[in-house]
Motif scaffolding. Structure first.
Motif: not given
Lengths: 343, 446
Positions: A13-15, A17-18, A207, A236, A238-239, A317-318, A333
């Motif tokens: 999920t991109g944690k 990155t977040v 995330v 969050v 993401n994407m 939201e990202l 971001l």
């Protein structure tokens, strides 16, 4: 406001990155943020395009320039125009244990002997509880650390934590360790760590993507965290991707004459002949198929969004960065997060 | 960028999934890869497909999503394979599935290798309880242990294993060794009988060191924990050799010719980086790699139209609409004017954002006006441009992998719009796995 931000999420999920974007977002106007990594993957170094992080805190980025400089609550005072800083640390459980032994027992060469015998490896793998106490303990120490003037060294600490499936266990070190070490320094350390983790100083953020499995895991994770008395922060998403077409458009496309109309429009835009079998006409079926898939996805995302809202936590939201996350994307971001209010 | 950039090329050999599943010599298929790439779904889909092609299959899953588990009837954790209903058994195959219960598996090993009293002493030991429920490698070790058991029972002719959602995809290869070396490691022996370690000369020194060490450990962990560990080790002593032997046996099983590893990935940078690493690691460990399963690959039936041209055309259509903006009260026919974009619903449609139509237009399901047709067309084109950009990105990521490992056969699984949680969905995934990207809705122009 929380000072320890724990960022978790399902795998993929991109944690990381977040977490990095959040650390940047918090590092504004002279604020100092520490971004910690606990799983030894060097994801932070990759994101910030630096070499692998050692086991020491080092500055890896300056915060984004504040927009409008309207915030007057800059902790560090000054002009409020000063850029903040992001420091990073990859925590290693073995090293943390050796530090800990050195600090409390002045072990010196005996520490090395222990390591040689496999005792450190033993102690850090023996029970996840012990390992986790060391990892969370180091993060909590950074949260509480003060300089000579009695000010906090870091205004915020952001932890790129283990995934949702393991986060409650990871943070709930007290329960884990209580069964093993009922007395002694490890027991005390676990207690101290738990006091920070369960206080309002901490917020656990999850995330997710707008997909079924991550959303389900998020809901389960929130329930588990709440049951364990751990403070949940925000969700969050993401994407996210913009909805270019929806079901209303599909209804229109299904209507009589629509096909010919669209073919004509495509033809007018220079994409070939609109007659049956013409270049533009041949585009229509695949384009319609893509539209149906898109609409189905938009519907699904809407439903998942509803599930997330029903959890009753603040959501952020990202948007998906089409070209992947590079350093510029990371700053983007961070700005997007900041625009959505304090997290 | 030409349209050729978005079509499948043949630089990588194709992974023939059906040939792999049909080969009676294939006895174990291990699906591995980083988290969130669809490993469990792939394993389940392979199981369904192999069973419907006539094999007697068991799927061992570690941590399936709830609805997926429900669809296979294994939502209960009872550590025993259950027959999956609803699978087409006409070809003589069967599908069984189970979800791993790591603590239960560990308990069973203890119960199977110690007499009743000793087993009880071990099971009740708090140190054992922590180890069995949460040791960093227990899940991986127990997955491999279970695999060994299933294989030894010889009840199935194909076992499909899903690997645990590890922090790194490599953990499951290392964990059995780590647990093995941990359980019969030097340090545990030292804890038990310090005097036995080291020669005569080293004994004195070691004993001094040891008492200091046990003293330190006792201070650190609390005396009670140390005693628990010592009791545990004493109780487990007879089983240690067994652990090492079993770990070695499982490891050899994974290297055996009947085993096929499938590395699962999504066409994303991180997932493929991990996949490349995994491919290298499998080679180093002499584990038989069958190929790469690339999940969620996007295709387009209109790949001849590039993103750039689609966007330019969408803009052209948008300009035409903008010029007409403000046209008032033009009567609208349901059929299209041959002269082009003149009729407009009071100019409202044109002011909407591209692709998103005004409520007035959406409420009327009759044929769109030519203006809204232009708008729809612009929306379709923007959507297509987005899709083509995704395709190009996925292709670049895949090419990076293929350049590093041109020898690895690949199968691409076309993305589904939604999640899979029933047998029909798994069957559809199975079809896509076997079709290998050659679906009708992609790349028709090559």
């Amino acid at each position: 406001m929380s000072r320890l931000h724990v960022v978790s999420g399902k795998g993929g999920t991109g944690k990381t990155t977040v977490a990095a974007a959040l650390a940047l977002a918090l590092a504004t106007e002279g604020r100092r943020t520490l971004l910690v990594e606990v799983e030894g993957r060097q994801g932070i170094a990759q994101l910030f395009e630096t070499e692998a992080l050692p086991y020491e805190e080092r500055k890896i980025a300056v915060g984004p320039a504040s927009e409008g400089a309207s915030r007057s609550d800059s902790v560090r005072g000054g002009g409020g125009r000063r850029a903040g800083e992001v420091h990073a640390l990859a925590i290693d459980a073995e090293r943390a244990l050796l530090d800990y032994l050195q600090m409390f027992y002045k072990l010196g060469s005996a520490g090395r002997a222990l390591k040689k015998l496999g005792a450190i490896d033993f102690a850090t793998t023996i029970a996840p509880g012990l390992r986790d106490v060391l990892l969370t303990g180091k993060a909590c120490e950074a949260v509480r650390r003060k300089d000579k003037q009695g000010r906090f060294v870091y205004d915020a600490v952001v932890m790129d934590a283990p995934p949702t499936g393991r986060i409650t266990r990871f943070l709930n070190v007290n329960d884990e360790v209580a069964g093993l070490a009922k007395i002694g320094p490890i027991h005390n350390q676990a207690q101290a760590v738990m006091r920070v983790l369960k206080s309002p100083e901490t917020a656990v953020h999850l995330v997710t993507l707008l997909e079924e499995m991550p959303v389900q895991e998020t809901a389960d994770g929130v329930a588990e965290l709440r049951a364990a008395g751990l403070p949940v922060g925000g969700i969050v998403i993401n994407m996210t991707r913009p909805a270019l077409l929806d079901n209303g458009d599909l209804d229109l496309l299904a209507a009589r004459g629509a096909r010919a109309g669209v073919a004509k429009a495509l033809s007018q835009a220079g994409l070939g002949g609109a007659r049956r079998g013409g270049l533009a006409d041949r585009l229509i079926d695949p384009l319609l198929e893509q539209a149906r898939e898109h609409a189905e996805r938009v519907e699904l995302e809407r439903a998942e969004h509803g599930e997330l809202t029903a959890i009753g936590l603040p959501t952020y939201e990202l948007e998906l960065l089409p070209e992947g996350v590079d350093l510029a994307g990371l700053y983007q971001l961070a700005r997007d997060l900041r625009k959505q209010g304090p997290i | 960028m030409t349209s050729d950039d978005t079509t499948l090329d043949d630089s990588a050999p194709r992974l023939e999934v059906d040939a792999l599943l049909d080969d009676p010599r294939t006895r174990i298929v291990v699906c591995c890869g980083s988290g969130g790439v669809g490993k469990t779904t792939t394993a389940a889909a392979l199981g369904v497909r192999a069973a419907e092609r006539g094999r007697k299959v068991v799927v061992l899953t570690i941590d399936p999503a709830r609805r997926l588990a429900q669809s296979m009837g294994i939502s209960e954790l009872d550590n025993v394979p259950r027959r999956v209903k609803g699978v087409d058994e006409a070809a003589g195959g069967e599908l069984h599935a189970m979800m791993l219960d790591m603590k239960r598996t560990f308990d069973e090993i203890v119960e199977g290798h110690a007499d009743a009293d000793r087993a009880r002493a071990i099971l009740e030991n708090p140190f054992y309880q922590s180890l069995s429920a949460g040791f960093a490698g227990t899940q991986e070790y127990m997955a491999m242990e279970k695999l060994g058991q299933l294989r030894a029972s010889n009840e199935w002719d194909l076992i499909v294993v899903d690997t645990p959602p590890s922090r790194s995809a490599l953990d499951f290869l290392d964990a059995p060794k780590r647990l093995g070396s941990f359980l019969d490691g030097k340090f545990i022996r030292v804890l038990m009988a310090p005097a036995k370690v080291g020669g005569r000369a080293g004994m004195k020194f070691l004993n001094v060191g040891m008492s200091m060490m046990t003293g330190t450990l006792s201070k650190l962990m609390g005396g009670q924990l140390l005693r628990d560990v010592q009791t545990f080790v004493a109780a487990m002593d007879t089983m240690f050799g067994g652990f090492r032997t079993r770990a070695d046996a499982t490891y050899r099983l994974l290297q055996a010719p009947g085993t096929a590893f499938l590395v699962v990935a999504a066409p994303e940078r991180d997932a493929l980086r991990e996949a490349a690493y995994f491919v290298e690691r499998l080679a180093a460990e002499q584990m038989p790699l069958a190929g790469l399963v690339l999940n969620r690959v996007h295709g387009s039936g209109a790949a001849q139209l590039s993103a750039e041209r689609a966007l330019a055309a969408a803009e052209t259509l948008g300009e035409g609409l903008a010029e007409d903006d403000g046209a008032e009260g033009v009567h609208t026919e349901n059929n299209l004017e041959p002269t082009g974009i003149v009729d407009l619903d009071g100019g409202k449609d044109a002011s909407g954002t591209a692709g998103g139509l005004s409520p007035a237009a959406a409420a009327d399901p009759a044929a769109p006006t030519s203006a809204s047709a232009a708008q729809l067309a612009a929306g379709l084109l923007r959507l297509h441009a987005e899709r083509m950009q995704v395709l190009a990105r996925e292709r670049r990521t895949r090419d990076r992998f293929t350049a590093l490992h041109p020898e690895v056969p690949v199968t691409e699984v076309a993305a589904l719009p939604g999640d899979v949680h029933d047998l029909a969905g798994l069957r559809a995934i199975g079809d896509r796995l076997a079709l290998n990207g050659a679906t009708t809705d992609r790349d028709t122009d090559d």
